[in-house]
Design an enzyme around this catalytic site. Structure first.
Site, PDB file in Angstrom:
ATOM      1  N   VAL A 123       0.835  -1.214   0.000  1.00  0.00           N
ATOM      2  CA  VAL A 123       0.000   0.000   0.000  1.00  0.00           C
ATOM      3  C   VAL A 123       0.868   1.262   0.000  1.00  0.00           C
ATOM      4  CG1 VAL A 123      -1.852   1.241   1.177  1.00  0.00           C
ATOM      5  CG2 VAL A 123      -1.851  -1.245   1.171  1.00  0.00           C
ATOM      6  N   ASP A 168     -10.259 -10.269   9.890  1.00  0.00           N
ATOM      7  CA  ASP A 168     -10.174  -9.065   9.070  1.00  0.00           C
ATOM      8  C   ASP A 168     -11.559  -8.442   8.877  1.00  0.00           C
ATOM      9  OD1 ASP A 168      -8.637  -7.415   6.921  1.00  0.00           O
ATOM     10  OD2 ASP A 168     -10.315  -8.246   5.796  1.00  0.00           O
ATOM     11  N   LYS A 216      -6.716  -1.258   9.355  1.00  0.00           N
ATOM     12  CA  LYS A 216      -7.987  -1.537  10.056  1.00  0.00           C
ATOM     13  C   LYS A 216      -7.762  -2.064  11.459  1.00  0.00           C
ATOM     14  CE  LYS A 216      -7.202  -4.816   6.761  1.00  0.00           C
ATOM     15  NZ  LYS A 216      -6.720  -4.406   5.451  1.00  0.00           N
ATOM     16  N   GLY A 267     -11.049  -1.332   0.755  1.00  0.00           N
ATOM     17  CA  GLY A 267      -9.956  -0.967  -0.151  1.00  0.00           C
ATOM     18  C   GLY A 267     -10.255   0.331  -0.874  1.00  0.00           C
ATOM     19  N   GLU A 314      -2.560 -14.926   2.351  1.00  0.00           N
ATOM     20  CA  GLU A 314      -1.248 -15.022   2.997  1.00  0.00           C
ATOM     21  C   GLU A 314      -0.888 -16.490   3.228  1.00  0.00           C
ATOM     22  OE1 GLU A 314       0.409 -12.185   4.198  1.00  0.00           O
ATOM     23  OE2 GLU A 314      -1.178 -10.829   3.510  1.00  0.00           O
ATOM     24  N   VAL A 371     -11.479   0.132   5.149  1.00  0.00           N
ATOM     25  CA  VAL A 371     -12.605  -0.745   4.825  1.00  0.00           C
ATOM     26  C   VAL A 371     -12.870  -0.668   3.323  1.00  0.00           C
ATOM     27  CG1 VAL A 371     -15.039  -1.274   5.238  1.00  0.00           C
ATOM     28  CG2 VAL A 371     -13.669  -0.276   7.072  1.00  0.00           C
ATOM     29  N   GLY A 421      -5.742  -4.605  -2.853  1.00  0.00           N
ATOM     30  CA  GLY A 421      -4.879  -4.361  -3.999  1.00  0.00           C
ATOM     31  C   GLY A 421      -4.114  -3.075  -3.825  1.00  0.00           C
ATOM     32  N   GLY A 428      -1.625 -14.973  -4.805  1.00  0.00           N
ATOM     33  CA  GLY A 428      -1.265 -13.835  -3.965  1.00  0.00           C
ATOM     34  C   GLY A 428      -2.458 -13.176  -3.290  1.00  0.00           C
ATOM     35  N   LYS A 437     -13.277  -4.719  10.147  1.00  0.00           N
ATOM     36  CA  LYS A 437     -13.941  -3.783   9.241  1.00  0.00           C
ATOM     37  C   LYS A 437     -15.378  -3.515   9.657  1.00  0.00           C
ATOM     38  CE  LYS A 437     -10.923  -5.004   5.373  1.00  0.00           C
ATOM     39  NZ  LYS A 437     -10.735  -5.987   4.279  1.00  0.00           N
TER      40      LYS A 437
END
Lengths: 399, 399
Positions: free
Chosen positions: B12, B196, B100, B129, B185, B127, B297, B182, B200
């Protein structure tokens, strides 16, 4: 205390009064400030409405009251809506509107007048009804260059097309049903001829490019010529037909047009059905994002009008970056001929000879639907159409 | 000239440097102001990167430089991200983040510190992306009371579930594929166990209610127990299984939880596939609106980080209404037991006797899937499950 005036007490005006009243306590808490509906301008009287005592018939009562700082114009039509808006801006009053006709036709001038008079002119409700789309384009996608926008911008036509596809209704029957349900006007031209969608796409195009095109100057096709047979052929090809407002910022200028299109099942717009609207934005960093929701209706549209009112009140002391549009020139409008996409040619006879390479063919009810392998420009389509002559039933753009 | 520091030069962080550079001219034109990336904090060196010369290893270089007024934290994890954020806010620097974990855990304190120090703490990228969702909830739906939010908030699990449904892959095979691509993980727990998504949904719940719940305190189920057989049963029932983060502002308090759910085909979330995210908001005036796009992404997430940076620069002289959250109390978390929805009970034997009235039943591969006619509360589900004993394979909530 902020005093608000509503121009027009029809569906959206009534909804706006309702939202401002129903959600008053939560909105005032968010704003940290109280507000009041001081006047409602309408030609009619509303003796049975709880807002009846606020109704005035003379616009000057509002214009000349310095206590009124926010005016919500929800009259529809160009006149006197445009004239009242202009007078309010010149008098230093902020204006919000749901009126796409006024924004798409006079938006450049009205945004300029707002800037020059240190007030704001906001129009979230003019596109997509209650769907947040204008402010997200300005704020949330501000880190992006917008490449293109494709939108299902008219709920009436989307209802009709969904009904043709799912219930096998003819255009005429689906329109009649839409009128019975109150989704379509007695005179449905603005919807079914694509005029409403054209106004909305030029507003989105202006937000993406800074240039406002006259909505009367763009290519606009409605849905009146779509037949049930074509709807079925589309389905057999894995497409669904939707009325799409499309804009693209090309090297040659700003392109905007409205037409029915074949939507592949992989495109999220193909699943926006009934009276819902959806706007798919393609931007250079985020890629594709879509905004979906009720594109019309009393409370959804009012929800967007009130969001603009809140924006103005919340930022009344802030130096907010104004909207700057310029009127698009002819050069910007010249790129339609060059627009290229895949096509579906529908013919009443074998037509391979006259067509470019096609990747798929479906035959049904004496009709043949060919999907081109490559993209074909508008100019080339005209040449091919001439060659096909009587064999050609229709041509669709693929999205 | 505004000087920006980036904390973290991973995916990022790298994307944010790229967006700020690639779109510099259009962003500066919109802002009417120039900006500069002054530092990038990372433990590593990046000799081959065009941004390599900006890399510093000592956070104090950034903290003590009064020229840096905007800091973008993209380190991930709680520490030192939280500590650095706190130090920046206390030093009067604005902070934006995609983290997050930090927002969901420390958001109440960090928003308060921002207010107290006259700066802003923004987290659009935390949240969905690149999907605009945080700012639309604050601004565009400001005229509404938010009733509930249902979101597909994790792209990895959505990819796996889509792959199970469309390709008949087992959970294990789909996860392996996601790792190869990808999307997941090496240690996929944060995704597949719903952690995750839990982070969010508590952020969205806080935006809707003003109350931040500890994400560790809510009910969270992941997708690891979903079998291919259940996926098929769902399809036969006309449902599709999605991992849903759900929040509802009830009379009894604020509800938030994460679990796989059966989504009816009429719900627009059922068509959000692969790595895409979608957030469906139900608000009292607008009704249902949905935001759709790439939930993760490099560039999409960076697009949201940079939108926050632009917001801060554009409004640097404005008195922007700050975000005010309070930490939710136990009372707010008590309502899960009362949560009621329709259920799908999957059993390995006939079970009509032990179940409430059901509207549909599908039998396949020795399994029976019953859809309840009415809504059933969590408490009642536990009683029914006890009665079913060994016969019970699983229970799904219907959205």
């Amino acid at each position: 205390m902020v005093n608000i005036a509503l121009l027009g007490f029809g569906v959206v005006g009534g909804g706006t009064a309702e939202v401002l009243t129903e959600n008053k306590s939560i909105i005032e808490k968010r704003l940290g400030c109280e507000y009041n509906i001081k006047y409602i301008l309408d030609l009619r009287e509303f003796p049975d409405s709880p807002f009846g005592s606020l109704v005035v018939h003379d616009f000057n009562t509002i214009l000349n009251d310095p206590e009124v700082t926010v005016v919500a114009e929800m009259m529809g039509g160009s006149h006197p809506a445009y004239d009242f808006t202009k007078a309010c801006l010149l008098a230093g009053k902020n204006v919000v509107t749901s009126n796409k006709e006024v924004v798409s036709t006079f938006g450049e001038e009205l945004c300029r007048l707002a800037r020059e008079n240190g007030v704001r002119y906001l129009f979230e409700a003019s596109v997509g009804g209650g769907i947040p789309i204008i402010r997200p384009l300005i704020n949330d996608l501000s880190s992006n260059k917008i490449n293109k926008i494709s939108g299902i911008l008219n709920g009436t036509t989307n209802y009709i097309l969904t009904s043709m596809r799912d219930n096998g209704a003819s255009f005429e029957d689906a329109l009649k049903k839409a009128q019975q349900l109150g989704y379509a006007e007695a005179n449905p031209s603005a919807d079914v001829d694509g005029i409403d969608a054209a106004r909305k796409i030029v507003i989105l195009a202006a937000l993406a490019s800074g240039k406002l095109i006259d909505p009367k100057s763009i290519h606009v096709e409605g849905i009146t010529k779509i037949t049930l047979e074509e709807t079925k052929l589309a389905q057999e090809l894995g497409f669904t037909i939707k009325l799409i407002g499309y804009t693209e910022i090309t090297d040659k200028g700003l392109l905007a047009f409205v037409s029915p299109r074949m939507i592949p099942s992989s495109n999220p717009l193909c699943r926006i059905d009934d009276v819902f609207n959806g706007v798919l934005v393609d931007a250079n960093m985020v890629g594709e994002v879509m905004f979906y929701g009720p594109g019309a209706g009393k409370l959804p549209t009012a929800s967007a009008v009130v969001a603009d009112i809140i924006d103005i009140i919340a930022n009344r002391d802030a130096d907010v970056k104004p909207i700057v549009w310029e009127q698009a020139t002819d050069v910007d409008k010249l790129c339609f001929d060059e627009y290229a996409c895949r096509r579906v040619f529908i013919t009443n006879d074998k037509a391979e000879d006259a067509l470019p390479a096609c990747e798929r063919l479906v035959v049904s009810d004496g009709l043949r639907a060919y999907v081109t392998k490559d993209i074909v420009s508008e100019k080339e389509v005209r040449v091919i159409s001439d060659k096909l002559g009587e064999k050609l039933v229709s041509v669709y753009r693929v999205l």
